[in-house]
Enzyme design. Structure first.
Site: not given
Ligand SMILES: NC(=O)C1=CN([C@@H]2O[C@H](COP(=O)(O)OP(=O)(O)OC[C@H]3O[C@@H](n4cnc5c(N)ncnc54)[C@H](OP(=O)(O)O)[C@@H]3O)[C@@H](O)[C@H]2O)C=CC1
Ligand SMILES: O=C(O)C1=N[C@H](C(=O)O)C[C@H](O)C1
Length: 270
Positions: A158, A162
């Site tokens: 990600h 995040k």
């Protein structure tokens, strides 16, 4: 307009908040009744269209979540665990549909959400995309077909903003793999390896998290066996897939009674 479903977006200025605003405004089945922003945010009290740098659109930005929930038939929530639990108490009072995409929820948070689902219609998923929810089914099937000679590893990547790991999707995939194997994920999960930790134990389900750049979301479920490997993969390249899934869930939930539902139910995958 009056026949379309009125939707509130919590945390409208976030990455997903903005996608949801765009998706709802483009829909002929829903309209936006308002969005929230955190206390002190510059958008509060402004017209949403102007706050986003465009023209007035008559959609208000609220600080108090109760004010917008009272106007909504469905609430879509991709915020933070604390905010989501607070919102669930309010959607339970309002008896409306609450679509929860927030990840990083603790066991205690999940209990509070389950209690709210006695009154509200809650659809919760760590990933609202069609592709990932299909991958969950495939993971369960493959894990059931292969024995413990195949080591299961969930690898996710990600963007660098995040805040939670493993991702909600990785945990959904891990749960599905554990279910396929007939074990409880909590009993077999390896959520971090570092140092001289010894050889891999048979039957464990491992998790690895990569964080970098603007990666939207990538997930592999690796089944590594003697002489061969099976890899199930999903790659998200556009956050709109999550927003579309969330809107679908908000519409699907209309007229359903209280309860906690998954995207598998919304998508007819069960
Ligand atoms: N289920 C799914 O399909 C998906 C889930 N997610 C999950 O959704 C969540 C949000 O992700 P993302 O949009 O990238 O994150 P962002 O940080 O970009 O957005 C979160 C938004 O929520 C706001 N917020 C937090 N607390 C409150 C509060 N108490 N009241 C009002 N607003 C609040 C934040 O405001 P501020 O910036 O001022 O703090 C921010 O605008 C994460 O948990 C992520 O993992 C993401 C994509 C898909
Ligand atoms: O934070 C994100 O961005 C995402 N979060 C979800 C998760 O935790 O799995 C879904 C998606 O992968 C994007």
């Amino acid at each position: 307009m009056s026949e379309t479903v009125g939707i509130a977006v919590m945390g409208g200025s976030g990455r997903m908040g903005r996608m949801l605003i765009e998706t709802i405004q483009a829909s002929d089945k829903a309209h936006l009744v308002g969005v929230t922003a955190r206390t002190g945010h510059a958008w509060i009290g402004q017209d949403l269209g102007e706050a986003m740098g465009g023209t007035r659109n008559g959609v208000p930005v609220f600080e108090d979540p109760l004010e917008v929930i009272a106007k909504a038939q469905a609430v879509i929530d991709f915020t933070s665990p604390q905010a989501t639990v607070d919102h669930a108490l309010l959607t339970a009072q309002a008896r409306c549909v609450h679509v929860i995409g927030t990840t990083g929820l603790s066991a205690a948070d999940l209990e509070k959400i389950a209690a709210a689902a006695h009154h509200a219609t809650i659809v919760r998923a760590g990933n609202m995309s069609l592709g990932v929810n299909l991958l969950v089914q495939l993971t369960r099937q493959v894990a059931a077909a292969l024995d413990e000679d195949f080591d299961i590893e969930v690898i996710e990547a990600h963007h660098n903003q995040k805040v939670d790991a493993p991702s909600g999707t990785a945990l959904m995939l891990g749960e599905a793999a554990a279910e396929g194997r007939g074990v409880a994920l909590d009993d077999v999960a390896d959520r971090g390896r570092d140092g001289i930790i010894g050889a891999r134990e048979t039957g464990r389900i491992g998790f690895s998290a990569i964080r970098g750049g603007d990666i939207v979301g990538e997930h592999d479920v690796l089944f590594a066996g003697p002489g061969e490997r099976v890899v199930l993969r999903h790659m998200a390249t556009d956050r709109r897939i999550f927003a579309r899934g969330a809107l679908k869930a908000a519409l699907w939930g209309q007229g359903k009674g209280p309860g906690e539902f998954s995207m598998a139910s919304v998508l007819g995958l069960r």
